[in-house]
Design a protein around this motif. Structure first.
Motif, short mmCIF file in Angstrom:
data_model
loop_
_atom_site.label_atom_id
_atom_site.label_comp_id
_atom_site.label_asym_id
_atom_site.label_seq_id
_atom_site.Cartn_x
_atom_site.Cartn_y
_atom_site.Cartn_z
N ASP A 52 -10.84 -3.65 -4.86
CA ASP A 52 -11.19 -3.26 -3.50
C ASP A 52 -12.13 -2.06 -3.59
O ASP A 52 -12.29 -1.46 -4.67
CB ASP A 52 -9.92 -2.88 -2.72
CG ASP A 52 -10.11 -3.01 -1.22
OD1 ASP A 52 -9.23 -2.54 -0.47
OD2 ASP A 52 -11.14 -3.54 -0.78
N HIS A 69 -5.61 3.77 -5.04
CA HIS A 69 -6.40 3.49 -3.85
C HIS A 69 -7.63 4.39 -3.84
O HIS A 69 -7.96 5.02 -4.86
CB HIS A 69 -5.54 3.65 -2.58
CG HIS A 69 -6.04 2.85 -1.43
ND1 HIS A 69 -6.85 3.38 -0.46
CD2 HIS A 69 -5.87 1.55 -1.10
CE1 HIS A 69 -7.15 2.45 0.43
NE2 HIS A 69 -6.57 1.32 0.07
N HIS A 70 -8.32 4.48 -2.72
CA HIS A 70 -9.60 5.22 -2.68
C HIS A 70 -9.45 6.71 -2.96
O HIS A 70 -10.45 7.38 -3.28
CB HIS A 70 -10.28 5.04 -1.32
CG HIS A 70 -10.41 3.63 -0.85
ND1 HIS A 70 -10.49 2.54 -1.68
CD2 HIS A 70 -10.47 3.14 0.42
CE1 HIS A 70 -10.60 1.44 -0.95
NE2 HIS A 70 -10.60 1.75 0.31
N GLU A 106 -9.84 -10.69 5.52
CA GLU A 106 -8.93 -9.57 5.79
C GLU A 106 -8.61 -9.48 7.27
O GLU A 106 -9.51 -9.47 8.11
CB GLU A 106 -9.60 -8.27 5.34
CG GLU A 106 -8.75 -7.03 5.54
CD GLU A 106 -9.31 -5.84 4.81
OE1 GLU A 106 -9.74 -6.00 3.66
OE2 GLU A 106 -9.33 -4.76 5.42
N ARG A 149 -14.02 -8.84 -4.78
CA ARG A 149 -14.41 -7.53 -4.24
C ARG A 149 -14.97 -6.54 -5.27
O ARG A 149 -14.98 -5.34 -5.06
CB ARG A 149 -13.23 -6.91 -3.48
CG ARG A 149 -12.81 -7.72 -2.26
CD ARG A 149 -11.93 -6.94 -1.33
NE ARG A 149 -11.53 -7.75 -0.17
CZ ARG A 149 -10.89 -7.26 0.89
NH1 ARG A 149 -10.59 -5.97 0.95
NH2 ARG A 149 -10.55 -8.04 1.90
N GLU A 188 -3.69 5.11 4.85
CA GLU A 188 -4.20 5.34 3.49
C GLU A 188 -5.61 5.95 3.49
O GLU A 188 -6.11 6.35 2.45
CB GLU A 188 -4.19 4.03 2.70
CG GLU A 188 -5.25 3.01 3.05
CD GLU A 188 -5.01 2.28 4.38
OE1 GLU A 188 -3.98 2.53 5.05
OE2 GLU A 188 -5.90 1.49 4.75
N TRP A 189 -6.24 6.03 4.65
CA TRP A 189 -7.58 6.63 4.72
C TRP A 189 -7.53 8.08 5.19
O TRP A 189 -8.56 8.68 5.49
CB TRP A 189 -8.46 5.81 5.69
CG TRP A 189 -9.21 4.71 5.02
CD1 TRP A 189 -8.68 3.58 4.46
CD2 TRP A 189 -10.62 4.63 4.82
NE1 TRP A 189 -9.67 2.80 3.94
CE2 TRP A 189 -10.87 3.41 4.14
CE3 TRP A 189 -11.70 5.43 5.14
CZ2 TRP A 189 -12.16 3.00 3.78
CZ3 TRP A 189 -12.99 5.03 4.80
CH2 TRP A 189 -13.21 3.83 4.12
N HIS A 211 0.86 -1.18 0.00
CA HIS A 211 0.00 0.00 0.00
C HIS A 211 0.90 1.23 0.00
O HIS A 211 1.58 1.52 0.99
CB HIS A 211 -0.90 0.01 1.23
CG HIS A 211 -2.13 -0.82 1.09
ND1 HIS A 211 -2.12 -2.20 1.06
CD2 HIS A 211 -3.43 -0.45 0.95
CE1 HIS A 211 -3.36 -2.64 0.92
NE2 HIS A 211 -4.18 -1.62 0.84
#
Ligand code: FHN
Length: 422
Positions: A175, A84-85, A228, A217, A36-37, A25
């Motif tokens: 994801d 990623h998000h 997870e 996912r 990462e959030w 990540h």
């Protein structure tokens, strides 16, 4: 002409042999060092967050170094967050300017990563987040239908780019496919897969990459279950992979002060438990902003690799084994050979109850040191000739050759053992 799609068992062959992979990540969020959030957790406005791309110049990024660490850890594949998000792409894209190629770094990190994987003999996995927080249509598809449609279009086009521009890809690790259920319903979508149009995009991915493994996912089961932060086996015949952080579950991306690191014995026991269930262990690292790995990650991975060089025979390509491990540990198997992974060394002998199959011999896998076997009438297998203290501090594997595929006695009356009968 689309290449002929290969069978599930054919596509899964390398994965079953591999057993162990590196999850990575890494992205803009590493700059903040709070996981990462961070964009969502701290509600950082999109424009403010986007300015990070001007600072993201990881001068020490070296994909070959990552690949060497993975290979030396005994890992056989890698899965990198291509996006990623937060929506920031580590690859070149014609449908987004928010990429590492079009901003300060001026590098296609995915291309460098793919080359390094191949050079190190590792299979190539791409993590890709369907959701992109920058689109209000993700949070409220009914209120912002055009934004929701643009989000889905972007995801479809970027999956096509990833499946087209980087050669043979082995794993597509989706994801972020979750959508608020009410939001789906009020926007008129029957399911997550309906909203993401996953069937269409996955069919396209498989046309471009016939050997591809896709995880579960994108709203469709596809090829792999993905427990997870825990190791839970899927039913026999179903591929699965436990993904886990080395630190605590607070962050997959770089967290600059993470006090809670799993020990090597804990990581080893997770790997063995995955192998015992015919599954894989995808162990995560969160590189620093400059691309380097933390000491805590490197030392643990090196220790796992050292153990696997001595005991990998009992892990790679492992099969389920029905024998009881009890307090001692867990069994894996290959044909008529059982491997007892001893987590808690019992001393000079190990007792395994309810063994229905004749044991021919036993030895310490790492050294070949011969041990003795004795079977009692009620199915108890006694392995003797062991040292008082464990040969290796973390886990030791006893290799037992059986006359046939090892089976356990099925207890019809559990109280029978009280009288010495199976
Ligand atoms: O939200 C993500 C999270 O950041 C991380 O990528 C994990 C890894 O499997 N997946 C999601 C949480 O389930």
């Amino acid at each position: 002409m689309a290449a002929q799609r290969t069978s599930y068992s054919e596509r899964m062959k390398w994965f079953h042999k591999a057993r162990f992979g590196m999850f990575i990540h890494w992205g803009l969020y590493a700059l903040h060092g709070r996981g990462e959030w961070v964009m969502f957790n701290e509600r950082i406005p999109a424009d403010e967050y986007a300015r990070l791309a001007g600072q993201f110049c990881p001068e020490k990024f070296d994909a070959d170094a990552w690949a060497a660490i993975a290979r030396d850890a005994g890992m056989k594949y890698m899965v990198l967050t291509t996006r990623h998000h937060d929506g920031f792409c580590l690859f070149d894209s014609q449908v987004s300017d928010f990429t590492s190629v079009k901003t300060a770094a001026r590098r296609d990190f995915v291309a460098e990563y793919v080359r390094a994987c191949r050079k190190a003999g590792l299979k190539v996995g791409f993590y890709y987040s369907l959701l992109d927080w920058r689109f209000p249509g993700y949070f409220n598809p009914r209120k912002y239908p055009d934004s929701a449609a643009a989000l889905v279009r972007q995801y479809h086009e970027q999956v096509r780019e990833l499946m087209t521009h980087y050669g043979k890809i082995d794993v597509l690790w989706y994801d972020g496919g979750w959508i608020n259920h009410d939001a789906l319903e009020t926007a008129g979508f029957a399911s997550k897969a309906d909203f993401w149009q996953s069937k269409k995009v996955n069919a396209m991915a498989r046309r471009l990459q016939p050997h591809l493994l896709i995880n579960n996912r994108s709203g469709i089961d596809e090829d792999l279950d993905t427990p997870e932060q825990h190791v839970t086996a899927s039913k026999p015949g179903r591929g699965w992979e436990s993904c886990m952080t080395i630190g605590d579950s607070g962050g997959w991306g770089y967290v600059h002060s993470n006090p809670n690191w799993k020990t090597v014995p804990q990581l080893l026991q997770n790997l063995v438990t995955a192998a015992a269930g015919e599954g894989n262990y995808l162990l995560n690292v969160g590189p620093r902003p400059d691309g380097t790995l933390r000491e805590e990650e490197r030392t643990r991975l090196a220790a796992l690799g050292q153990w696997l060089r001595m005991n990998g025979e009992a892990i790679y390509g492992s099969q389920r084994c029905p024998l009881h491990g009890g307090m001692i540990g867990r069994w894996t198997r290959k044909g008529n050979t059982g491997y007892l992974h001893v987590f808690r060394w019992p001393g000079r002998e190990a007792v395994v109850p309810l063994v229905a199959t004749k044991a021919r011999s036993a030895e310490l896998l790492a050294t070949g040191a011969k041990l003795t076997v004795r079977q009692e009438h009620n199915g108890r297998l006694v392995i003797g000739g062991m040292t008082t203290r464990p040969p290796h501090p973390y886990a030791n594997v006893i290799k037992v050759r059986f006359a046939d595929e090892p089976k356990a006695i099925q207890e019809r009356d559990t109280s029978k053992w009280l009288t010495g009968k199976a």
